[in-house]
Design an enzyme around this catalytic site. Structure first.
Site, mmCIF file in Angstrom:
data_model
loop_
_atom_site.group_PDB
_atom_site.id
_atom_site.type_symbol
_atom_site.label_atom_id
_atom_site.label_comp_id
_atom_site.label_asym_id
_atom_site.label_seq_id
_atom_site.Cartn_x
_atom_site.Cartn_y
_atom_site.Cartn_z
ATOM 1 N NE ARG A 99 16.159 83.076 4.456
ATOM 2 C CZ ARG A 99 17.434 82.742 4.562
ATOM 3 N NH1 ARG A 99 18.277 82.984 3.584
ATOM 4 N NH2 ARG A 99 17.879 82.168 5.672
ATOM 5 C CE1 TYR A 140 8.301 85.712 10.072
ATOM 6 C CE2 TYR A 140 7.167 84.309 11.636
ATOM 7 C CZ TYR A 140 7.142 85.277 10.660
ATOM 8 O OH TYR A 140 5.954 85.798 10.275
ATOM 9 C CD GLU A 141 10.970 81.019 7.116
ATOM 10 O OE1 GLU A 141 11.952 80.476 6.589
ATOM 11 O OE2 GLU A 141 10.035 80.388 7.623
ATOM 12 N N GLY A 142 15.431 83.381 9.018
ATOM 13 C CA GLY A 142 16.742 84.006 8.895
ATOM 14 C C GLY A 142 16.663 85.443 9.362
#
Lengths: 107, 465
Positions: free
Chosen positions: B297, B438-440
């Site tokens: 992140r 992406y990645e949350g």
């Protein structure tokens, strides 16, 4: 009670506000670093060090303060308005309008 | 598409004056990270980014990747560029020295990550995922697993991936269904994973998947998820590559952007089960994976910064060359470059000033990560870690949202030409668009910030004022 505390108390209202709160935090953190940059640049300018480069840093920080950072004020106002326009019947009315033939969404 | 010139002077200003390189050089292991060395590293990285990676950005966008007979083939030039990347030791610049890394601060790594992503975001995703997988293995893997896999991952001869998402388990990982059945000293994995970035490719000799799956007697929900290492090629005891494991890319997605980065559907155990090894403890997989996710992140936040700077550089160049109209207060005389027009100038300054704000924020956080790892005083380490934990969702969410906005402003500066693919400005916008997802997603980052991080503050929650 601060904004952060009120968000923690009501998870649904917090979920409505959280993206704007995140962006608000981002702009403030950006402003925090730009202010630090301005302070360093001012000191370097006073010492006569690389005036072109440090003058640009100071000007960039000023632009950020005047043209970017005030977005944080608007975001704070949105965050403070809470979640009632999204949650409950008010939010349902918005998303049901125009789809009267479908079973109504209930929040 | 124009070239990319890494703004090394600006980067050094942030590294030295705002992020405090001097406080890191005093820490054990970072003694060599002097301003001179950092300058030399940034100059080398800038060359690789500008001369090798940036020119491949458009080729990659146009050609994309192809799945042929079960193997993913990357765009022209990517393999040779990756070879240069490995030879330069760029994968391991912050890696552990006892496994072949150079042990440099995260702060220096952050600047290089910005350059790779500005130059070629699709390419940069490969080392980005590798770094996260390496970190998770380093922190949670057994000594035997680390000895067998870490050196090649730190050098980049092998690359790591993270396999979390399944069709029914996206943001909600409690719905993960992939199975891991114990067998002798390993497990057999079965199931399908989707959206696996660089899940298969021809740049490296082996691909090391870190996979979330459930053992047969695991509890429901997130408490029953374990983390496994599943290599594409099994590794013999002497370190040489053995037979192909039962994990395959079965398709690649057609996407809005990052065309040169393969987004794979991975199938585990179509034949006799993919051999995998437990990383850390059973049922602690999600916690272990979070190590990797935090790392990823932070770097995805830096992607937002990188792509924004690339978009700015191109828009500024265009605005200096494009002649159109006269100054508002002059009815005759020569026409001027559009950078003379106040609204264009405002757009460019909006881009530039926010790039600088993001860079300062991101690099200061990277220095905090270094202090959280290495500061001699435990209270100081905790204080820095708390700040990193609180602000990682802000870095990820804010910088990636701005990345999209700034890339869009870049298109706007070009006017009609910006909407034409040939100009290259659209690619940044298309590529940037994935970063808030992406990645949350930004929503997940916001929930993490408000729902978890603020709620964990001392004196907050349960009726505290």
């Amino acid at each position: 009670m601060g904004v952060a505390d009120s968000l923690v108390r009501d998870p649904n209202a917090a979920a409505v506000a959280s993206k704007n709160y995140l962006m608000l935090t981002g702009f403030v953190c950006g402003g925090w670093q730009m202010a630090r940059a301005a302070r360093v640049a001012r000191a370097k300018l006073d010492a006569g060090e690389d005036p072109g480069f440090h003058g640009a840093k100071l000007a960039t920080a000023r632009f950020y303060a005047e043209q970017i950072l005030p977005q944080a004020d608007a975001l704070l106002k949105i965050v403070r308005s809470g979640g009632s326009s999204v949650l409950g019947a008010a939010g349902g009315a918005i998303l049901n309008a125009g789809h009267e033939e479908a079973p109504p969404l209930r929040f | 598409m124009t070239t990319y010139l890494a703004p090394t002077r600006d980067m050094r200003f942030v590294i030295e004056e705002l992020a405090g390189l001097d406080q890191l050089t005093g820490l054990p292991g970072y003694e060599e990270a002097t301003p001179d060395l950092v300058e030399a590293i940034l100059d080398e990285a800038a060359k690789l980014a500008g001369e090798v990676l940036a020119p491949l950005n458009k080729t990659g966008d146009t050609q994309g990747v192809h799945l042929k007979a079960g193997d993913v083939l990357t765009a022209d030039g990517f393999k040779a560029a990756y070879q240069q990347f490995v030879e330069g030791g760029w994968n391991g610049i912050s890696g552990a020295p006892d496994h072949g890394g150079q042990g440099l601060p995260e702060l220096v790594l952050a600047a290089t990550v910005e350059m790779w992503n500005a130059a070629n975001m699709s390419f940069a995703l490969c080392p980005l995922l590798n770094a996260g997988a390496t970190e998770a293995l380093k922190q949670h893997g057994s000594d035997a697993l680390k000895a067998q896999y870490l050196p090649n991952m730190i050098s980049g001869t092998w690359t790591g991936t993270m396999n979390l998402t399944e069709p029914q388990a996206g943001s909600d990982l409690s719905a993960v269904r992939a199975k891991a059945v114990p067998e002798a000293d390993h497990y057999r994995l079965y199931g399908q994973k989707i959206f696996i970035t660089w899940g298969d490719h021809d740049l490296a000799d082996n691909v090391i998947h870190l996979v979330l799956a459930r053992t047969p007697d695991a509890p429901e929900g997130v408490k029953g998820i374990s983390l496994f290492l599943v290599p594409k090629f099994l590794v013999n005891a002497d370190g040489s590559l053995g037979p192909r494991n039962d994990v395959h890319c079965v398709s690649v997605e057609h996407k809005l952007g990052i065309h040169a980065s393969p987004t794979c559907v991975m199938s585990f155990g179509d034949q006799d089960g993919a051999i995998g090894y437990l990383v850390g403890r059973e049922n602690k997989g999600l916690a272990h994976m979070f190590t990797m996710m935090n790392e990823a992140r932070q770097k995805v936040g830096i992607q937002g910064l990188g792509i924004a700077d690339r978009a700015y550089q191109q828009a500024r160049d265009y605005a200096k060359d494009r002649i159109q109209g006269r100054p508002l207060d002059q009815k005759s005389g020569d026409r001027v470059a559009i950078i003379q027009h106040p609204d264009v100038r405002r757009m460019l300054m909006t881009m530039k000033s926010q790039v600088e704000a993001m860079r300062a924020f991101a690099y200061v956080m990277a220095a905090d990560m270094d202090l959280a790892h290495k500061h001699p005083d435990a209270t100081e380490r905790q204080h820095r870690q708390a700040r990193v934990d609180l602000l990682i969702p802000v870095l990820k969410g804010w910088c990636t949202e701005l990345g999209v906005e700034i890339a869009s402003t870049g298109v706007q500066v070009h006017g009609g030409m910006g909407y034409v693919e040939e100009t290259g400005a659209c690619q940044y916008l298309r590529d940037a668009r994935v970063a808030p997802i992406y990645e949350g997603t930004t929503g997940i980052q916001a929930a993490d910030l408000v729902g978890r991080k603020l709620a964990m503050r001392p004196g907050c929650g349960d009726g505290g004022t």
